[in-house]
Scaffold this motif. Structure first.
Motif, PDB file in Angstrom:
ATOM      1  N   THR A 148       0.446  -1.404   0.289  1.00  0.00           N
ATOM      2  CA  THR A 148      -0.192   0.005   0.088  1.00  0.00           C
ATOM      3  C   THR A 148       1.166   1.060  -0.646  1.00  0.00           C
ATOM      4  N   THR A 149       0.148   2.175  -0.772  1.00  0.00           N
ATOM      5  CA  THR A 149       0.782   3.854  -0.138  1.00  0.00           C
ATOM      6  C   THR A 149       0.138   4.866  -0.477  1.00  0.00           C
ATOM      7  N   THR A 150       0.888   5.905  -0.126  1.00  0.00           N
ATOM      8  CA  THR A 150       0.201   6.943   0.029  1.00  0.00           C
ATOM      9  C   THR A 150      -0.485   7.658  -1.632  1.00  0.00           C
ATOM     10  N   LYS A 151      -0.022   7.779  -2.201  1.00  0.00           N
ATOM     11  CA  LYS A 151       0.185   8.709  -3.316  1.00  0.00           C
ATOM     12  C   LYS A 151       0.066   7.835  -4.594  1.00  0.00           C
ATOM     13  N   GLU A 152      -0.133   6.504  -4.715  1.00  0.00           N
ATOM     14  CA  GLU A 152       0.105   5.386  -5.880  1.00  0.00           C
ATOM     15  C   GLU A 152      -0.970   4.083  -5.473  1.00  0.00           C
ATOM     16  N   GLY A 153      -1.905   4.369  -4.260  1.00  0.00           N
ATOM     17  CA  GLY A 153      -2.917   2.915  -4.238  1.00  0.00           C
ATOM     18  C   GLY A 153      -2.627   1.679  -4.025  1.00  0.00           C
ATOM     19  N   VAL A 154      -2.151   0.817  -3.965  1.00  0.00           N
ATOM     20  CA  VAL A 154      -1.913  -0.348  -3.938  1.00  0.00           C
ATOM     21  C   VAL A 154      -1.359  -1.586  -4.795  1.00  0.00           C
ATOM     22  N   PHE A 155      -0.436  -2.072  -4.685  1.00  0.00           N
ATOM     23  CA  PHE A 155       0.018  -3.122  -5.538  1.00  0.00           C
ATOM     24  C   PHE A 155       0.036  -4.295  -5.275  1.00  0.00           C
ATOM     25  N   ARG A 156      -0.328  -5.204  -6.891  1.00  0.00           N
ATOM     26  CA  ARG A 156       0.034  -6.642  -6.063  1.00  0.00           C
ATOM     27  C   ARG A 156       1.513  -7.869  -6.977  1.00  0.00           C
ATOM     28  N   TYR A 157       2.063  -7.927  -6.489  1.00  0.00           N
ATOM     29  CA  TYR A 157       2.885  -8.788  -6.608  1.00  0.00           C
ATOM     30  C   TYR A 157       3.389 -10.160  -6.971  1.00  0.00           C
ATOM     31  N   ASP A 158       3.014 -10.938  -8.036  1.00  0.00           N
ATOM     32  CA  ASP A 158       2.595 -12.376  -7.660  1.00  0.00           C
ATOM     33  C   ASP A 158       3.930 -12.929  -8.378  1.00  0.00           C
ATOM     34  N   GLY A 159       5.696 -12.162  -7.979  1.00  0.00           N
ATOM     35  CA  GLY A 159       6.479 -13.261  -7.460  1.00  0.00           C
ATOM     36  C   GLY A 159       7.248 -12.772  -8.845  1.00  0.00           C
ATOM     37  N   THR A 160       6.412 -12.234 -10.167  1.00  0.00           N
ATOM     38  CA  THR A 160       7.318 -11.751 -11.101  1.00  0.00           C
ATOM     39  C   THR A 160       7.110 -10.627 -11.568  1.00  0.00           C
ATOM     40  N   GLU A 215      -7.529   4.522  -7.709  1.00  0.00           N
ATOM     41  CA  GLU A 215      -9.355   5.003  -8.121  1.00  0.00           C
ATOM     42  C   GLU A 215      -9.553   4.535  -9.623  1.00  0.00           C
ATOM     43  N   LYS A 216      -8.988   4.497 -10.397  1.00  0.00           N
ATOM     44  CA  LYS A 216      -9.755   4.155 -11.981  1.00  0.00           C
ATOM     45  C   LYS A 216      -9.630   2.761 -12.045  1.00  0.00           C
ATOM     46  N   ASP A 217      -8.836   2.191 -11.182  1.00  0.00           N
ATOM     47  CA  ASP A 217      -9.415   0.815 -11.156  1.00  0.00           C
ATOM     48  C   ASP A 217     -10.645   0.525 -10.288  1.00  0.00           C
ATOM     49  N   GLY A 218     -11.244   1.116  -9.288  1.00  0.00           N
ATOM     50  CA  GLY A 218     -12.551   1.505  -8.149  1.00  0.00           C
ATOM     51  C   GLY A 218     -11.566   1.685  -7.173  1.00  0.00           C
ATOM     52  N   LEU A 219     -10.523   1.483  -6.752  1.00  0.00           N
ATOM     53  CA  LEU A 219      -9.687   1.834  -5.297  1.00  0.00           C
ATOM     54  C   LEU A 219     -10.595   2.822  -4.896  1.00  0.00           C
ATOM     55  N   CYS A 220     -10.628   2.826  -3.478  1.00  0.00           N
ATOM     56  CA  CYS A 220     -11.390   3.752  -2.457  1.00  0.00           C
ATOM     57  C   CYS A 220     -11.090   5.492  -3.015  1.00  0.00           C
ATOM     58  N   SER A 221      -9.154   5.151  -2.569  1.00  0.00           N
ATOM     59  CA  SER A 221      -8.236   6.715  -2.717  1.00  0.00           C
ATOM     60  C   SER A 221      -7.296   6.027  -3.009  1.00  0.00           C
ATOM     61  N   ASN A 222      -6.513   6.696  -3.818  1.00  0.00           N
ATOM     62  CA  ASN A 222      -4.846   6.335  -4.413  1.00  0.00           C
ATOM     63  C   ASN A 222      -4.107   6.713  -2.914  1.00  0.00           C
ATOM     64  N   SER A 223      -4.271   7.069  -2.189  1.00  0.00           N
ATOM     65  CA  SER A 223      -4.227   7.211  -0.491  1.00  0.00           C
ATOM     66  C   SER A 223      -3.900   6.103   0.778  1.00  0.00           C
ATOM     67  N   SER A 253     -13.085  -2.555   0.472  1.00  0.00           N
ATOM     68  CA  SER A 253     -12.758  -3.358   0.515  1.00  0.00           C
ATOM     69  C   SER A 253     -12.856  -3.883  -0.613  1.00  0.00           C
ATOM     70  N   TYR A 254     -12.032  -5.150  -0.747  1.00  0.00           N
ATOM     71  CA  TYR A 254     -11.687  -5.778  -2.074  1.00  0.00           C
ATOM     72  C   TYR A 254     -11.692  -7.767  -2.322  1.00  0.00           C
ATOM     73  N   ASP A 255     -12.645  -7.401  -2.839  1.00  0.00           N
ATOM     74  CA  ASP A 255     -13.213  -9.567  -3.297  1.00  0.00           C
ATOM     75  C   ASP A 255     -12.348  -9.950  -4.330  1.00  0.00           C
ATOM     76  N   GLY A 256     -11.652  -8.823  -5.575  1.00  0.00           N
ATOM     77  CA  GLY A 256     -10.513  -9.999  -6.139  1.00  0.00           C
ATOM     78  C   GLY A 256     -11.212  -9.356  -7.434  1.00  0.00           C
ATOM     79  N   ILE A 257     -12.570  -8.285  -7.358  1.00  0.00           N
ATOM     80  CA  ILE A 257     -13.383  -8.127  -8.238  1.00  0.00           C
ATOM     81  C   ILE A 257     -13.901  -6.787  -8.524  1.00  0.00           C
ATOM     82  N   ASN A 258     -14.545  -6.566  -7.443  1.00  0.00           N
ATOM     83  CA  ASN A 258     -14.978  -4.873  -6.924  1.00  0.00           C
ATOM     84  C   ASN A 258     -14.446  -4.584  -6.041  1.00  0.00           C
ATOM     85  N   PHE A 259     -14.229  -3.284  -5.678  1.00  0.00           N
ATOM     86  CA  PHE A 259     -13.823  -2.332  -4.533  1.00  0.00           C
ATOM     87  C   PHE A 259     -14.932  -1.785  -4.030  1.00  0.00           C
TER      88      PHE A 259
END
Length: 359
Positions: free
Chosen positions: A62-74, A81-89, A111-117
């Protein structure tokens, strides 16, 4: 002569075309790698605030300016917010028993269930939100800094200005709104900032105040408050953690760390071998080693139960104001902090992912 000239012209044209084609190919490769090879852009206002290993083995940051990142190992995937995240902070993240991710954001709970925020905002303050002791109002806020789910599956949320909330999925209940000191002292508004929350093995909920509220314990009925008057070396507490033995750890902003074991507080600072007194975070790895992060540059310690050991990271590596330490499924240790930094440590090599996560 003309044939020779024509041949030379043709040869030159073919050579130019081949060279141009080669350069264009190199340009594409360079462009693809440009984002990684460019100098890292450090933004003092951007902080990588928290890291989590989810049930599927992915890492979330999680970040205060760039939203959140998921890393799958690669690969990294960025959610904003463009993807539905409630805030980039975003200040913290947890995952519940159903696999749903919950983010503490500048716009409340998300909340995020893998599809919707889905956004769940904090309740707005009212004219009744004033101190019963002084009559001064409390600051209103939408920002959640810390989040846990207790053994009853209820939320406890720490805010940046209005104390803490209990949330059972339907109703918010406010706590500790007036426990902190006026901030700054000349401002007649209470601003209790709850930077961290932890549940102990007995089900008590512990809150730390960054605004001179010290440490508060809630047993479900009664609050017990601990401040300098009770022997704490500092009443500005930034971090908290429960180790595998059930001991609690608290980090102060300038006076070392505090442990709570068998009903008693113990204190450690630089005179005890701690490499600095500004303790920002804790983590206990799979081997049982306790990691301690700091607000100072390139400062990480280990504690083996008796002694502190400083990890000799190079100061040039910009491990600045470390905000979290966590571990991935392969046993690598991750650090995040000020300027959007993100590093991975495999026990020998420290690798910078600050720029890579952005592309």
């Amino acid at each position: 002569m003309n044939k020779t000239y024509f041949y030379l012209q043709t040869l030159l044209l073919v050579t130019i075309l081949i060279f141009a084609s080669s350069c264009n190919g190199q340009g594409k490769i360079s462009k693809e790698n440009k984002s990684i090879s460019e100098p890292i852009k450090y933004d003092a206002g951007d902080v990588t605030t928290n890291g989590l290993l989810d049930k599927a083995g992915n890492m979330w940051f999680t970040t205060t300016k760039e939203g959140v990142f998921r890393y799958d190992g690669t690969n990294f995937t960025n959610f904003t917010e463009k993807d539905g995240l409630c805030s980039n902070s975003v200040n913290s993240v947890i995952q519940d028993n159903k696999g749903i991710l919950w983010f503490a954001t500048a716009k409340g709970l998300c909340s995020y269930d893998g599809i919707n925020f889905v956004n769940i905002p904090l309740p707005k303050g009212t004219s009744q939100d004033v101190s019963p002791e002084t009559g001064f109002p409390s600051s209103e806020t939408e920002t959640i800094l810390s989040i846990i789910k207790d053994r009853k599956d209820d939320f406890w949320l720490g805010t940046d200005a209005s104390g803490a909330y209990h949330f059972d999925g339907k109703t918010f209940t406010s706590y500790l709104k007036f426990k902190g000191r006026l901030q700054p002292p000349t401002n007649e508004i209470y601003n209790n900032c709850i930077q961290s929350i932890v549940e102990d093995d007995d089900g008590n909920i512990w809150f730390t105040s960054q605004t001179h509220g010290g440490i508060s314990k809630y047993d479900g009925k009664v609050f017990t408050h601990f401040t300098k008057d009770d022997g704490l070396p500092d009443d500005m507490i930034f971090s908290s953690f429960k180790d595998k033995d059930g001991n609690l750890w608290f980090g102060t902003l300038d006076n070392g760390l505090i442990s709570y074991k068998n009903g008693s507080f113990n204190y450690f600072n630089e005179t005890d071998g701690l490499n600095n007194n500004m303790v920002s975070c804790f983590y206990q790895d799979k081997t049982g080693k306790l990691w301690i992060g700091s607000f100072r540059e390139s400062t990480v310690s280990w504690f083996d139960g008796e002694n502190f050991t400083s990890i000799p990271f190079d100061k040039k590596q910009k491990l600045v104001e470390i905000r979290f330490i966590t571990e991935d499924k392969d046993g690598n240790i991750w650090f995040g902090g000020r300027y959007g930094i993100l590093w991975k440590y495999d026990g020998k090599l420290l690798t910078d992912f600050t720029q890579q996560k952005r592309f």
